[in-house]
Design a protein around this motif. Structure first.
Motif, short mmCIF file in Angstrom:
data_model
loop_
_atom_site.label_atom_id
_atom_site.label_comp_id
_atom_site.label_asym_id
_atom_site.label_seq_id
_atom_site.Cartn_x
_atom_site.Cartn_y
_atom_site.Cartn_z
N THR A 412 0.84 -1.20 0.00
CA THR A 412 0.00 0.00 0.00
C THR A 412 0.87 1.26 0.00
OG1 THR A 412 -0.10 0.20 2.41
CG2 THR A 412 -1.74 -1.24 1.34
N ILE A 413 0.26 2.39 -0.33
CA ILE A 413 0.96 3.66 -0.33
C ILE A 413 1.50 3.99 1.05
CG2 ILE A 413 0.59 6.16 -0.48
CD1 ILE A 413 -1.06 5.74 -2.91
N ALA A 414 0.68 3.78 2.08
CA ALA A 414 1.11 4.12 3.44
C ALA A 414 2.29 3.27 3.87
CB ALA A 414 -0.06 3.95 4.41
N ASP A 415 2.23 1.95 3.60
CA ASP A 415 3.33 1.08 4.00
C ASP A 415 4.60 1.40 3.21
OD1 ASP A 415 1.79 -0.22 5.85
OD2 ASP A 415 1.18 -1.83 4.50
N LEU A 416 4.44 1.71 1.93
CA LEU A 416 5.61 2.05 1.13
C LEU A 416 6.24 3.35 1.63
CD1 LEU A 416 7.37 1.34 -1.33
CD2 LEU A 416 5.85 2.79 -2.71
N ALA A 417 5.41 4.31 2.02
CA ALA A 417 5.95 5.58 2.55
C ALA A 417 6.76 5.34 3.82
CB ALA A 417 4.81 6.55 2.81
N ALA A 418 6.26 4.44 4.68
CA ALA A 418 6.99 4.13 5.92
C ALA A 418 8.31 3.42 5.59
CB ALA A 418 6.13 3.26 6.83
N ASP A 419 8.30 2.51 4.62
CA ASP A 419 9.52 1.83 4.21
C ASP A 419 10.54 2.83 3.67
OD1 ASP A 419 8.41 -0.63 4.85
OD2 ASP A 419 7.62 -0.95 2.84
N ARG A 420 10.07 3.74 2.81
CA ARG A 420 10.97 4.72 2.22
C ARG A 420 11.57 5.62 3.30
NH1 ARG A 420 8.91 8.29 -2.54
NH2 ARG A 420 10.98 9.08 -2.07
N ALA A 421 10.75 6.06 4.24
CA ALA A 421 11.25 6.96 5.29
C ALA A 421 12.35 6.27 6.09
CB ALA A 421 10.10 7.39 6.19
N ALA A 422 12.15 4.99 6.39
CA ALA A 422 13.16 4.26 7.15
C ALA A 422 14.42 4.04 6.33
CB ALA A 422 12.59 2.92 7.63
N GLY A 423 14.26 3.66 5.06
CA GLY A 423 15.41 3.35 4.23
C GLY A 423 16.22 4.56 3.83
N GLU A 424 15.55 5.70 3.64
CA GLU A 424 16.23 6.89 3.14
C GLU A 424 16.74 7.79 4.26
OE1 GLU A 424 13.59 8.79 0.30
OE2 GLU A 424 12.96 6.83 -0.44
N ALA A 425 16.46 7.43 5.52
CA ALA A 425 16.91 8.25 6.65
C ALA A 425 18.41 8.09 6.86
CB ALA A 425 16.16 7.85 7.92
N GLY A 426 19.02 9.12 7.38
CA GLY A 426 20.42 9.02 7.78
C GLY A 426 21.44 9.48 6.77
N PHE A 427 21.02 9.76 5.53
CA PHE A 427 21.97 10.27 4.55
C PHE A 427 22.23 11.75 4.82
CE2 PHE A 427 20.29 6.70 1.93
CZ PHE A 427 21.50 6.04 1.75
N GLY A 428 23.43 12.19 4.51
CA GLY A 428 23.78 13.59 4.68
C GLY A 428 24.59 13.81 5.95
N PRO A 429 25.52 14.79 5.92
CA PRO A 429 26.36 15.07 7.07
C PRO A 429 25.70 16.04 8.04
CG PRO A 429 27.01 16.48 5.26
CD PRO A 429 25.85 15.64 4.76
N SER A 430 26.33 16.21 9.19
CA SER A 430 25.97 17.28 10.12
C SER A 430 27.27 17.91 10.59
CB SER A 430 25.18 16.73 11.32
OG SER A 430 25.98 15.85 12.09
N VAL A 431 27.19 19.17 11.00
CA VAL A 431 28.40 19.87 11.43
C VAL A 431 28.05 20.85 12.54
CG1 VAL A 431 28.17 21.75 9.72
CG2 VAL A 431 30.45 21.12 10.60
N ALA A 432 28.96 21.02 13.48
CA ALA A 432 28.77 21.95 14.60
C ALA A 432 30.10 22.64 14.90
CB ALA A 432 28.26 21.22 15.84
N ILE A 433 30.02 23.89 15.37
CA ILE A 433 31.21 24.66 15.75
C ILE A 433 31.32 24.63 17.27
CG2 ILE A 433 32.33 26.92 15.68
CD1 ILE A 433 30.64 27.54 13.19
#
Length: 636
Positions: A412-433
């Motif tokens: 379903t659309i809802a289940d696929l959205a939840a899968d995508r959110a979990a799989g695509e999370a965590g990419f990208g850096p973070s930075v602090a001074i």
């Protein structure tokens, strides 16, 4: 009274054998449902036991793959045939081969082919397997050319080949009733072996055709070059399958990349490819299976093998096994596509979704999505079922350049959205001074800026005002940057291996060093000393300069006295007092009143900021509680 003829018919019917119930019910109780079985590269023996109802006297233990009514399918297992039922129980030790896909263990009456398997219950297994593909003969016998692997869960399964061959060879869903299997993706996230509509290699390094293991062998053989697999320097692959305790699976692989010598003809021929040489780059890929095999996350890392930078171009294919499908890009309209179609590349990280043609939003017919972190140069279609993402990258002399893809499949659309959110999370850096602090006063010239940066895929690069920072393995970084006198904004940028960025900024005030007076010439005609540029002495703590009453008791008269004590060799240029959002600037006489009169009873923060003649500042804040003054009592 019943007629004699009807009574005779009923008696005859009662005397018939119980053929309608001859199927009997069977239940496999061991192993339990959800048991994880590592099949390795040769298969695994599994102990099976269960119960059977009369009239079943012997059973065949099989792997049910589809329970479609009227046309179920299963595969027989070594050691599972014709097992006797004794006192309503049976047992067997069966061998599951390394290529075993979806498997519900069931026991059917021995020697039968039932069209209805609903009377036979058993566990759905979770399977893992890694089957390296090797050459069987010739000078390169035993060379590994493929890393076939799969991870199967009760509701979905993912299978893999080498990244330079087919990548994610399939991502499948199985219906809860196990009536059908839906193949959502085929050869997804794969480095294409050939260009669209051509037999030539789609992968080039510095403009030269280049090949992975099976890409080279298949291309050469398709061109009639049968002995190409015997060439020295044949590119190979290696891989390991890891199953962490959290139930996910991870395939780590390394693919060598080669080019032909002496020529660049593609596909390879005996005249253009009499030898193979390292192409100067290599590919390492990590494929992680998560969310019950409904999500596959692929990270490709390209690196130099000769310490030089290289220009790299190739296609990444995404195929779908859905017979009638529509595509949607970055949430746009749904459409079918034909071979040769091109679509606009969405900005930034984006995704393409697929579904059955005409499927409604609430139609649980199976759907999928492929997301990419680094945008491709172009998007085109090889056919209605195969999308191509074109990339042109520069592989650095050291370090890596990377791509990431997330493939998700669900009903379903809802289940696929939840899968995508979990799989695509965590990419990208973070930075602090960490330092200097915001608004800090620093000496003009150069300043050391420090902080931390994090990245899920390795060590992010950091620049401060365009100056490269030194970044440690723990993510801590440091850079020395020039700052001119006055207010200066520090701009920090972290960049990960995918080209994603994160920013942080801070403003400091840079002041010029104070020069002491020039010393007079010494006796005997000595040379006068040059002025010395030195950093002013550090300021004492704010409480040594700004003196306020203690705040332990309430202020009954609603009036405070501020005292100022300027440090030696400094001059106070201005004072600002802020109370309840109102700021006043008292005269500089060593002390000044702070009036809280007129404010209702309550707690108020008093902030005093002192600015010195050289631009440096000190701030002190204290909170006071006001209360009504005590009433005078009459003496009797």
């Amino acid at each position: 009274m019943l007629p004699r003829s009807l009574l005779a018919a009923l008696v005859a019917l009662a005397a018939l054998p119980a053929a309608a119930h001859a199927a009997g019910h069977t239940t496999i109780t061991t192993p339990a449902g959800g048991t994880l079985v590592d099949l390795g590269s040769t298969g695994k023996a599994v102990a099976v036991s269960g119960t059977a109802e009369a009239p079943v006297s012997s059973v065949d233990v099989v792997c049910l793959q589809s329970a479609e009514p009227g046309a179920p399918s299963w595969n027989s297992l070594t050691g599972g045939a014709n097992k006797p039922v004794t006192a309503g129980a049976f047992a067997a030790t069966v061998t599951l081969g390394p290529g075993q896909g979806f498997c519900r263990l069931i026991a059917i009456p021995a020697g039968t082919t039932p069209t209805d398997v609903s009377p036979y219950a058993g566990p759905l297994l979770r399977l893992r397997a890694l089957m390296p593909g090797t050459l069987g003969s010739g000078p390169n016998a035993a060379a590994v050319l493929d890393v076939a692997a799969h991870a199967v869960e009760p509701g979905a399964g993912a299978a893999f080949n080498a990244a330079t061959f087919c990548g994610l060879s399939s991502l499948e869903l199985t219906e809860p009733s196990q009536a059908r299997v839906h193949t959502v993706f085929t050869c997804a996230g794969a480095v294409a072996r050939t260009a669209a509509g051509s037999a030539a290699s789609a992968l080039t390094v510095d403009g030269h055709p280049a090949y992975g293991s099976l890409g080279f062998v298949f291309g050469a053989m398709a061109n009639g070059y049968a002995s190409a697999a015997d060439l020295p320097g044949l590119p190979t692959v290696s891989g390991t399958l890891v199953t962490p305790a959290d139930g996910t699976a991870r395939l780590d692989e390394h693919d060598a990349i080669a080019r032909c010598l002496p020529g660049d003809d593609s596909p390879p021929s005996a005249s253009s490819c009499s030898a193979l040489a390292d192409a100067g780059v290599a590919l390492s890929q990590t494929s992680t299976v998560a969310r019950d095999a409904r999500v596959v996350r692929q990270v490709q890392r390209w690196s130099s093998t000769d310490g030089r930078a290289h220009a790299l171009s190739f296609d990444v294919t995404v195929g779908t096994g859905m017979i009638a499908r529509e595509w949607s890009f970055a949430g746009g309209p749904w459409a079918t596509h034909a071979g040769g179609d091109a679509v606009d590349v969405p900005a930034g990280p984006a995704a393409a979704e697929i579904r059955a043609a005409g499927a409604a939003d609430d139609d649980p017919s199976g759907r999928g999505a492929t997301a990419w972190v680094r945008p491709p140069e172009s998007i085109s279609f090889e056919s209605p079922t195969i999308m191509r993402l074109r990339y042109a990258l520069t592989v650095p002399a050291s370090g890596v350049v990377a791509l990431a893809f997330v493939h998700s499949a669900d009903w379903t659309i809802a289940d696929l959205a939840a899968d995508r959110a979990a799989g695509e999370a965590g990419f990208g850096p973070s930075v602090a001074i960490d330092a200097p602090g915001d608004g800090a006063t620093v000496a003009a010239g150069t300043v050391t800026v420090t902080g931390t940066a994090t990245d899920s895929e390795g060590r992010a690069g950091v620049t401060v005002d365009g100056v490269d920072a030194a970044v440690g393995d723990d993510g801590r970084w440091s850079a020395r940057v020039p700052v001119a006198a006055g207010d200066h904004g520090l701009d920090v940028v972290a960049t990960d291996v995918f080209g994603l960025t994160a920013r942080a900024s801070r403003t400091v005030r840079a002041v010029s060093p104070v020069a002491p007076p020039v010393a007079p010439p010494g006796g005997g005609g000595g040379v006068p000393k040059a002025p010395s540029r030195s950093t002013p002495a550090p300021l004492p703590s704010a409480s040594k300069v700004i003196v306020l009453p203690a705040a332990r008791r309430c202020v009954s008269r609603r009036r405070l006295t501020l005292h100022l004590k300027a440090p030696k060799n400094t001059k106070i240029a201005a004072v600002a007092v802020t109370v309840a959002g109102r700021t006043t600037k008292p005269k500089l006489r060593g002390s000044a009143p702070i009036v809280l009169k007129g404010l209702p009873k309550g707690r108020y923060k008093v902030t005093v900021k002192v600015r010195f003649a050289d631009g440096r500042t000190l701030t002190l804040a204290r909170t006071y509680k006001t209360c009504a003054p005590k009433k005078a009592t009459k003496k009797r």
